[in-house]
Design a protein around this motif. Structure first.
Motif, PDB file in Angstrom:
ATOM      1  N   HIS A  36      53.405  51.094  35.660  1.00 59.35           N
ATOM      2  CA  HIS A  36      53.167  50.045  36.654  1.00 59.35           C
ATOM      3  C   HIS A  36      54.486  49.621  37.306  1.00 59.35           C
ATOM      4  O   HIS A  36      54.562  49.460  38.530  1.00 59.35           O
ATOM      5  CB  HIS A  36      52.483  48.840  36.001  1.00 59.35           C
ATOM      6  CG  HIS A  36      52.243  47.717  36.947  1.00 59.35           C
ATOM      7  ND1 HIS A  36      52.852  46.507  36.795  1.00 59.35           N
ATOM      8  CD2 HIS A  36      51.477  47.628  38.057  1.00 59.35           C
ATOM      9  CE1 HIS A  36      52.471  45.705  37.776  1.00 59.35           C
ATOM     10  NE2 HIS A  36      51.637  46.362  38.558  1.00 59.35           N
ATOM     11  N   ARG A  39      55.583  52.382  39.738  1.00 58.04           N
ATOM     12  CA  ARG A  39      54.742  52.414  40.942  1.00 58.04           C
ATOM     13  C   ARG A  39      55.031  51.221  41.847  1.00 58.04           C
ATOM     14  O   ARG A  39      55.109  51.360  43.066  1.00 58.04           O
ATOM     15  CB  ARG A  39      53.263  52.473  40.563  1.00 58.04           C
ATOM     16  CG  ARG A  39      52.839  53.834  40.042  1.00 58.04           C
ATOM     17  CD  ARG A  39      51.331  53.970  39.960  1.00 58.04           C
ATOM     18  NE  ARG A  39      50.708  52.950  39.146  1.00 58.04           N
ATOM     19  CZ  ARG A  39      50.384  53.075  37.869  1.00 58.04           C
ATOM     20  NH1 ARG A  39      50.631  54.215  37.242  1.00 58.04           N
ATOM     21  NH2 ARG A  39      49.806  52.100  37.216  1.00 58.04           N
ATOM     22  N   THR A  40      55.190  50.039  41.259  1.00 63.25           N
ATOM     23  CA  THR A  40      55.484  48.850  42.054  1.00 63.25           C
ATOM     24  C   THR A  40      56.801  49.021  42.803  1.00 63.25           C
ATOM     25  O   THR A  40      56.884  48.773  44.012  1.00 63.25           O
ATOM     26  CB  THR A  40      55.537  47.592  41.153  1.00 63.25           C
ATOM     27  OG1 THR A  40      54.274  47.432  40.515  1.00 63.25           O
ATOM     28  CG2 THR A  40      55.858  46.352  41.960  1.00 63.25           C
ATOM     29  N   GLY A  58      60.468  44.396  41.477  1.00 68.80           N
ATOM     30  CA  GLY A  58      59.224  45.050  41.089  1.00 68.80           C
ATOM     31  C   GLY A  58      59.383  45.906  39.845  1.00 68.80           C
ATOM     32  O   GLY A  58      58.480  46.000  39.019  1.00 68.80           O
ATOM     33  N   CYS A  98      56.621  35.699  41.131  1.00 72.92           N
ATOM     34  CA  CYS A  98      55.603  36.691  41.492  1.00 72.92           C
ATOM     35  C   CYS A  98      54.220  36.365  40.937  1.00 72.92           C
ATOM     36  O   CYS A  98      53.248  36.359  41.679  1.00 72.92           O
ATOM     37  CB  CYS A  98      56.035  38.093  41.072  1.00 72.92           C
ATOM     38  SG  CYS A  98      54.847  39.360  41.564  1.00 72.92           S
ATOM     39  N   ALA A 115      52.534  44.727  46.183  1.00 67.72           N
ATOM     40  CA  ALA A 115      52.920  45.987  45.546  1.00 67.72           C
ATOM     41  C   ALA A 115      52.546  45.985  44.067  1.00 67.72           C
ATOM     42  O   ALA A 115      52.097  47.000  43.531  1.00 67.72           O
ATOM     43  CB  ALA A 115      54.419  46.224  45.711  1.00 67.72           C
ATOM     44  N   SER A 116      52.698  44.844  43.415  1.00 65.98           N
ATOM     45  CA  SER A 116      52.341  44.749  42.003  1.00 65.98           C
ATOM     46  C   SER A 116      50.845  44.967  41.794  1.00 65.98           C
ATOM     47  O   SER A 116      50.432  45.683  40.875  1.00 65.98           O
ATOM     48  CB  SER A 116      52.771  43.385  41.450  1.00 65.98           C
ATOM     49  OG  SER A 116      52.477  43.294  40.091  1.00 65.98           O
ATOM     50  N   GLU A 117      50.043  44.375  42.639  1.00 66.46           N
ATOM     51  CA  GLU A 117      48.591  44.569  42.534  1.00 66.46           C
ATOM     52  C   GLU A 117      48.211  46.007  42.851  1.00 66.46           C
ATOM     53  O   GLU A 117      47.404  46.615  42.151  1.00 66.46           O
ATOM     54  CB  GLU A 117      47.850  43.598  43.459  1.00 66.46           C
ATOM     55  CG  GLU A 117      47.840  42.181  42.965  1.00 66.46           C
ATOM     56  CD  GLU A 117      47.244  42.024  41.575  1.00 66.46           C
ATOM     57  OE1 GLU A 117      46.167  42.599  41.310  1.00 66.46           O
ATOM     58  OE2 GLU A 117      47.860  41.335  40.747  1.00 66.46           O
ATOM     59  N   GLU A 118      48.782  46.556  43.907  1.00 62.17           N
ATOM     60  CA  GLU A 118      48.473  47.940  44.275  1.00 62.17           C
ATOM     61  C   GLU A 118      48.973  48.910  43.204  1.00 62.17           C
ATOM     62  O   GLU A 118      48.331  49.919  42.924  1.00 62.17           O
ATOM     63  CB  GLU A 118      49.103  48.275  45.624  1.00 62.17           C
ATOM     64  CG  GLU A 118      48.653  49.616  46.166  1.00 62.17           C
ATOM     65  CD  GLU A 118      49.206  49.900  47.549  1.00 62.17           C
ATOM     66  OE1 GLU A 118      49.219  51.098  47.914  1.00 62.17           O
ATOM     67  OE2 GLU A 118      49.612  48.962  48.255  1.00 62.17           O
ATOM     68  N   GLY A 119      50.090  48.583  42.577  1.00 66.49           N
ATOM     69  CA  GLY A 119      50.654  49.428  41.534  1.00 66.49           C
ATOM     70  C   GLY A 119      49.785  49.513  40.291  1.00 66.49           C
ATOM     71  O   GLY A 119      49.930  50.427  39.480  1.00 66.49           O
ATOM     72  N   ARG A 120      48.871  48.571  40.123  1.00 67.33           N
ATOM     73  CA  ARG A 120      47.959  48.599  38.976  1.00 67.33           C
ATOM     74  C   ARG A 120      46.919  49.705  39.115  1.00 67.33           C
ATOM     75  O   ARG A 120      46.440  50.225  38.124  1.00 67.33           O
ATOM     76  CB  ARG A 120      47.217  47.262  38.840  1.00 67.33           C
ATOM     77  CG  ARG A 120      48.080  46.126  38.420  1.00 67.33           C
ATOM     78  CD  ARG A 120      47.223  44.877  38.286  1.00 67.33           C
ATOM     79  NE  ARG A 120      47.708  43.992  37.266  1.00 67.33           N
ATOM     80  CZ  ARG A 120      47.810  44.252  35.980  1.00 67.33           C
ATOM     81  NH1 ARG A 120      47.449  45.408  35.527  1.00 67.33           N
ATOM     82  NH2 ARG A 120      48.279  43.370  35.131  1.00 67.33           N
TER      83      ARG A 120
END
Length: 150
Positions: A36, A39-40, A58, A98, A115-120
């Protein structure tokens, strides 16, 4: 705990491998913290390629959960405190705020949260942690107390 070197931070980020985030009610299923984080940071690198501090924020978010596993509510505060001296006040502020949805968000914080949400849930090759060593070293050098004396 305060991280004093990029090597300590890298060791901690490597230790995130295989560690799963405990999902909240409003979150998707648990994710590997190491994946995660990568990806973030990669999503932020794509969206804001010149903003290294945002990208690193991130990347380092999961360290609070490893350093203080018994305090899920305080993870962001602990992570921010741990990286402040090494990576600077801006990175620490982004990491701290965040997850706080009640905190007013500027463009940087919104980008980090997105980005954190999308990285999940995103499924792509985000590279390896070693790809980030140079960026971490540059930020650490910029925030070094010795540099302030020059």
């Amino acid at each position: 705990m305060e991280l004093r070197s990029v090597e300590e931070l890298m060791d901690l980020l490597y230790a995130c491998r295989g560690t799963r985030d405990v999902p909240g009610r409003a979150r998707p299923p648990a994710v590997d913290l190491h994946d995660h984080a990568l990806r973030t940071a990669a999503l932020l690198r794509r969206g804001r390629p010149a903003d290294k501090e945002l990208q690193v924020a991130g990347l380092v978010q999961p360290v609070g959960g490893l350093l203080w596993p018994g305090d899920p509510a305080g993870r962001a505060d602990h992570a921010a405190d741990a990286v402040r001296t090494l990576l600077g006040e801006r990175v620490a502020r982004l990491v701290r705020h965040c997850p706080c949805r009640d905190t007013p968000a500027d463009d940087d914080l919104l980008a980090l949260r997105q980005a954190s949400e999308e990285g999940r849930t995103a499924a792509f090759d985000a590279g390896v942690l070693e790809d980030w060593r140079t960026v971490l070293e540059l930020l650490a050098a910029r925030n070094s107390p010795l540099r302030a004396m020059d």
